[in-house]
Scaffold this active site. Structure first.
Site, PDB file in Angstrom:
ATOM      1  N   ARG A  54       0.831  -1.192   0.000  1.00 32.45           N
ATOM      2  CA  ARG A  54       0.000   0.000   0.000  1.00 32.45           C
ATOM      3  C   ARG A  54       0.874   1.253   0.000  1.00 32.45           C
ATOM      4  O   ARG A  54       0.580   2.245  -0.654  1.00 32.45           O
ATOM      5  CB  ARG A  54      -0.943   0.022   1.213  1.00 32.45           C
ATOM      6  CG  ARG A  54      -1.662   1.362   1.374  1.00 32.45           C
ATOM      7  CD  ARG A  54      -2.728   1.370   2.449  1.00 32.45           C
ATOM      8  NE  ARG A  54      -2.394   0.661   3.646  1.00 32.45           N
ATOM      9  CZ  ARG A  54      -1.560   1.096   4.608  1.00 32.45           C
ATOM     10  NH1 ARG A  54      -0.946   2.260   4.461  1.00 32.45           N
ATOM     11  NH2 ARG A  54      -1.338   0.368   5.675  1.00 32.45           N
TER      12      ARG A  54
ATOM     13  N   TYR B 106     -16.804  17.337 -15.232  1.00 33.20           N
ATOM     14  CA  TYR B 106     -17.218  15.941 -15.219  1.00 33.20           C
ATOM     15  C   TYR B 106     -18.232  15.687 -14.104  1.00 33.20           C
ATOM     16  O   TYR B 106     -18.055  16.137 -12.971  1.00 33.20           O
ATOM     17  CB  TYR B 106     -15.974  15.069 -15.057  1.00 33.20           C
ATOM     18  CG  TYR B 106     -16.241  13.626 -14.742  1.00 33.20           C
ATOM     19  CD1 TYR B 106     -17.102  12.855 -15.530  1.00 33.20           C
ATOM     20  CD2 TYR B 106     -15.627  13.016 -13.661  1.00 33.20           C
ATOM     21  CE1 TYR B 106     -17.347  11.525 -15.232  1.00 33.20           C
ATOM     22  CE2 TYR B 106     -15.856  11.685 -13.358  1.00 33.20           C
ATOM     23  CZ  TYR B 106     -16.720  10.950 -14.139  1.00 33.20           C
ATOM     24  OH  TYR B 106     -16.960   9.633 -13.841  1.00 33.20           O
TER      25      TYR B 106
ATOM     26  N   ASP C 267      -7.463  19.351 -14.172  1.00 30.87           N
ATOM     27  CA  ASP C 267      -7.802  18.044 -14.725  1.00 30.87           C
ATOM     28  C   ASP C 267      -7.365  18.066 -16.192  1.00 30.87           C
ATOM     29  O   ASP C 267      -7.969  18.738 -17.025  1.00 30.87           O
ATOM     30  CB  ASP C 267      -9.305  17.800 -14.602  1.00 30.87           C
ATOM     31  CG  ASP C 267      -9.729  16.424 -15.099  1.00 30.87           C
ATOM     32  OD1 ASP C 267      -8.994  15.827 -15.901  1.00 30.87           O
ATOM     33  OD2 ASP C 267     -10.820  15.960 -14.705  1.00 30.87           O
TER      34      ASP C 267
ATOM     35  N   LYS D 222      -8.340   6.793 -19.076  1.00 32.59           N
ATOM     36  CA  LYS D 222      -8.671   7.286 -20.403  1.00 32.59           C
ATOM     37  C   LYS D 222      -7.458   7.205 -21.337  1.00 32.59           C
ATOM     38  O   LYS D 222      -7.000   6.116 -21.647  1.00 32.59           O
ATOM     39  CB  LYS D 222      -9.228   8.714 -20.292  1.00 32.59           C
ATOM     40  CG  LYS D 222     -10.276   8.912 -19.179  1.00 32.59           C
ATOM     41  CD  LYS D 222     -11.457   7.974 -19.293  1.00 32.59           C
ATOM     42  CE  LYS D 222     -12.642   8.346 -18.406  1.00 32.59           C
ATOM     43  NZ  LYS D 222     -12.392   8.374 -16.963  1.00 32.59           N
TER      44      LYS D 222
END
Length: 385
Positions: free
Chosen positions: A52, A104, A176, A201
């Site tokens: 982690r 978004y 973004d 994406k």
């Protein structure tokens, strides 16, 4: 060759990837499918102790991400929203975020349905005219959040101008950069503090991974974000990191074709009698086209448009007729996708708020892939017939 002297097309393949496998000198970074690492003595361990906190495959990806954005520190997350979530955890109750009003739907949902309950305030304003943004800043404002181009209206925001406002008021600026990718736009070089990607994406590029990313230059900010990343634990697994690294290696050639095909599709739609408005920043009459041309090296593969009838039924019928374009959520894969924002990606935004920014029921968003352009145009022709 040092990363700073590499051209972008070389960085996608080699950036940050020196000596990625000292054990066997593998050309590709190995997938370290392990949750923990052996420690020789208590309190003494090498670079990695628990997956982690860090994993060699993830570290290779994070170095690549930093290289692409001309940053110093990269952080990978389990999704784009997990990356945004980490940014918001820099704030405290009473702080305000100044956001673009065209963004978004998942970001809007996270802001309004989760973090408003914890006392973070969000103000959504139009940012196409950067000179007006400063008037919305108050003593509670701590962060400016922008997308450019925006999702799905393709609005362009002047990153350098907003960065000046942020610095003047001692605010963080987060961008973004999912739609543009670092191939077309590098916000850190324009003055931003944080760059965010839904690496699901274009960075991954093959619709086979869910991933988020942050890149920063400032060490103190990076340390805070690394702490949040480790403490909150929204990290990706090594297999997903490997897939994203593999995708990044072809980012430059894919984006070149995405841009070529996006341009052809935009011009075709603009000339079609059944199409009303076409949103693509490459058009000279697109709002802030000049700014886009200044801060981006191309116009991307995302195109939105509305039908002449203006009815939801016409849009739904059109996307359901498509055969090469796939009706699906997401974007940025090698395959072309079509979506209906009002019922898909932006359904979480109230209708009256959506329509204020142009997200009407007849709006269709296309993620133009890298197929043969003749097949894409023919598919749109038959769907519009």
């Amino acid at each position: 060759m040092k990363n700073k002297t590499m051209k972008f097309n070389t960085k996608t393949i080699h950036g940050g990837q020196e000596n990625i496998d000292p054990a066997y000198h593998s050309v590709m970074p190995p997938i370290y499918q392990t949750s923990t690492f052996k420690q020789e003595k208590i309190g003494q361990h090498p670079e990695f102790a628990y997956a982690r906190s860090g994993n060699p495959t993830r570290a290779a990806l994070e170095k690549s991400l930093a290289s692409l954005e001309n940053g110093t520190y990269g952080l990978a997350f389990g999704s784009g929203l997990a990356a945004i979530d980490a940014i918001l955890k820099l704030l405290k109750p009473g702080d305000e975020v100044l956001c673009t009003n065209d963004l978004y739907g998942g970001s809007y949902r996270l802001f309004t349905k989760i973090y408003e309950d914890f006392g973070i305030k969000f103000r959504f304003v139009g940012m196409s005219d950067a000179s007006k943004i400063g008037s919305f800043v108050n003593e509670s404002t701590k962060l400016i959040w922008i997308e450019t181009p925006t999702n799905p209206m393709m609005n362009i925001i002047d990153v350098a101008a907003v960065a000046q406002i942020a610095k003047r008021n001692k605010l963080l600026l987060a961008v973004d950069n999912t739609f543009a990718t670092p191939y077309l736009q590098q916000p850190l070089d324009l003055g931003a503090d944080i760059v965010m990607h839904s690496a699901t994406k274009y960075l991954g590029g093959h619709s086979d991974v869910v991933m988020g990313a942050l890149v920063v230059k400032d060490k103190a900010l990076a340390d805070r974000l690394y702490f949040i990343q480790n403490a909150s634990g929204a990290v990706p697994g090594p297999q997903d990191c490997f897939l994203t690294l593999r995708g990044i290696k072809t980012l430059h050639v894919r984006m070149q074709r995405h841009c070529e095909n996006g341009k052809a599709v935009a011009h075709f739609l603009k000339s079609h009698p059944k199409v009303d408005k076409v949103y693509w920043p490459g058009f000279e009459d697109h709002p802030n086209h000049n700014i886009c041309s200044k801060q981006m090296t191309g116009y991307g593969g995302m195109v939105s448009f509305t039908t002449k009838t203006g009815a939801r039924e016409s849009a739904v019928q059109l996307v359901e007729r498509l055969k090469v374009f796939t009706l699906a959520e997401s974007l940025g894969g090698v395959e072309s996708l079509a979506g209906h924002p009002a019922t898909m990606t932006h359904a979480s935004i109230p209708k009256e708020e959506r329509e204020k920014t142009g997200i009407v029921d007849s709006l269709i968003r296309l993620s133009v892939g890298i197929e043969d352009i003749d097949d894409l145009i023919d598919d749109l022709k038959q769907a519009l017939a």
